[in-house]
Motif scaffolding. Structure first.
Motif, mmCIF file in Angstrom:
data_model
loop_
_atom_site.group_PDB
_atom_site.id
_atom_site.type_symbol
_atom_site.label_atom_id
_atom_site.label_comp_id
_atom_site.label_asym_id
_atom_site.label_seq_id
_atom_site.Cartn_x
_atom_site.Cartn_y
_atom_site.Cartn_z
ATOM 1 N N SER A 157 0.834 -1.200 0.000
ATOM 2 C CA SER A 157 0.000 0.000 0.000
ATOM 3 C C SER A 157 0.872 1.255 0.000
ATOM 4 N N TYR A 158 0.275 2.308 -0.511
ATOM 5 C CA TYR A 158 1.009 3.571 -0.600
ATOM 6 C C TYR A 158 0.009 4.708 -0.706
ATOM 7 N N MET A 163 -8.527 -0.259 -11.194
ATOM 8 C CA MET A 163 -8.776 -1.424 -10.338
ATOM 9 C C MET A 163 -8.073 -2.639 -10.946
ATOM 10 N N ARG A 164 -7.348 -3.358 -10.114
ATOM 11 C CA ARG A 164 -6.768 -4.638 -10.511
ATOM 12 C C ARG A 164 -7.481 -5.707 -9.679
ATOM 13 N N TRP A 165 -8.378 -6.442 -10.350
ATOM 14 C CA TRP A 165 -9.257 -7.378 -9.652
ATOM 15 C C TRP A 165 -8.584 -8.734 -9.494
ATOM 16 N N TYR A 166 -8.689 -9.305 -8.283
ATOM 17 C CA TYR A 166 -8.142 -10.626 -8.016
ATOM 18 C C TYR A 166 -8.951 -11.704 -8.719
ATOM 19 N N TYR A 168 -6.661 -4.295 -6.006
ATOM 20 C CA TYR A 168 -5.941 -3.059 -5.711
ATOM 21 C C TYR A 168 -6.720 -1.873 -6.279
ATOM 22 N N GLY A 169 -6.970 -0.873 -5.444
ATOM 23 C CA GLY A 169 -7.562 0.368 -5.906
ATOM 24 C C GLY A 169 -6.494 1.435 -5.992
ATOM 25 N N ASP A 170 -6.100 1.786 -7.214
ATOM 26 C CA ASP A 170 -5.025 2.750 -7.443
ATOM 27 C C ASP A 170 -5.593 4.029 -8.045
ATOM 28 N N ARG A 198 -3.899 0.952 -2.892
ATOM 29 C CA ARG A 198 -4.432 0.296 -1.704
ATOM 30 C C ARG A 198 -4.863 -1.129 -2.012
ATOM 31 N N GLN A 199 -4.305 -2.087 -1.284
ATOM 32 C CA GLN A 199 -4.707 -3.478 -1.432
ATOM 33 C C GLN A 199 -6.048 -3.713 -0.743
ATOM 34 N N HIS A 200 -6.851 -4.621 -1.339
ATOM 35 C CA HIS A 200 -8.187 -4.948 -0.824
ATOM 36 C C HIS A 200 -9.058 -3.700 -0.713
ATOM 37 N N HIS A 201 -8.978 -2.853 -1.744
ATOM 38 C CA HIS A 201 -9.772 -1.628 -1.766
ATOM 39 C C HIS A 201 -10.573 -1.592 -3.060
ATOM 40 N N ARG A 202 -11.846 -1.263 -2.967
ATOM 41 C CA ARG A 202 -12.734 -1.264 -4.134
ATOM 42 C C ARG A 202 -13.116 0.173 -4.469
ATOM 43 N N LEU A 203 -12.740 0.594 -5.671
ATOM 44 C CA LEU A 203 -13.151 1.920 -6.143
ATOM 45 C C LEU A 203 -14.527 1.864 -6.792
#
Length: 248
Positions: free
Chosen positions: A78-79, A158-161, A168-170, A190-195
């Motif tokens: 995360s960042y 969004m990079r969906w698992y 990841y919500g970037d 942010r990992q495990h974050h949904r935009l």
């Protein structure tokens, strides 16, 4: 029987040591994340030496930046960062373009992602980010981060698992104020974050990374043969092959 109890004791000790090391590692990560990199009004060259390399655009020499302020929280997955960059409109434009295009072009795929989708858009808001990804007293916006404009250029991704409707919500939010020559940037990973919900990115200039590109990023294609190699293979194919049958 004594040997069995001895082995159980050894196993318990190994487990306790491993658990202790895990807890120490987690505490170290949390401490590192809660202690930001922060500086105010450094020259470009001074700021460049304090910032992680990936966060500084290659198109902007440090000498082209008059002053830079930043607060950056960072850990492995995360960042989040706030930036105030004072520079000419030309230099600010290069930094702004690089920050937004990098988010779309970054090839952090991996086999665990089933979909990478995003959007470029413009929003008007008096408060940024509209939906803060983190809360708490230890992670906060710096007092000096006060954009006077309310229109922001936005890139979200969004990079969906593969295994869940999470990922990841970037995002990068930026605005430039020509009166003060200030470029304001807020960025997050942010990992495990949904935009948004999968396949429901906000209206705007949407982009989707095709599955073929994801697979290619994981396993690069075999390069084509050169003309000489192709000609050699063609000759070998045309040359007569010895018969496997013997005359009786």
């Amino acid at each position: 029987m004594k040997r069995l109890w001895f082995l159980i004791g050894v196993a318990c000790r190994v487990f306790l040591v491993s658990f202790a090391l895990l807890v120490i590692g987690i505490c170290f990560q949390l401490y590192h994340f809660l202690q930001p990199i922060e500086f105010i009004d450094l020259s470009g060259e001074q700021a460049r030496s304090r910032m992680p390399g990936l966060l500084w655009p290659e198109t902007v020499p440090p000498t082209d930046v008059d002053k830079l302020s930043a607060r950056i929280y960072s850990e492995m997955d995360s960042y989040v960062g706030w930036y105030r960059i004072i520079a000419t409109p030309e230099v600010a434009g290069k930094w702004q373009d690089a920050a937004h295009s990098q988010l779309e072009d970054a090839s952090q795929f991996g086999e665990r992602f089933k979909l990478v989708e995003g959007v470029h858009r413009t929003i008007v808001t008096p408060r940024l980010p509209p939906d803060p990804p983190m809360t708490g007293d230890n992670i906060r916006k710096p007092d000096w981060w006060k954009p006077l404009t309310s229109e922001f250029r936005v890139t979200e991704r969004m990079r969906w698992y593969n295994s869940s409707d999470s990922g990841y919500g970037d995002a990068v939010y930026s605005t430039f104020d020509p009166a003060t020559r200030c470029l304001w940037i807020y960025a997050q990973k942010r990992q495990h974050h949904r935009l948004w919900e999968p396949g429901n990115a906000p209206a705007g200039n949407q982009f989707v990374t095709p599955i073929e590109k994801v697979v290619t990023a994981i396993m690069p294609p075999v390069p084509d043969h050169t003309e000489e190699e192709a000609e050699s293979l063609h000759k070998d194919h045309e040359s007569p092959q010895p018969s496997s049958n013997k005359n009786q």
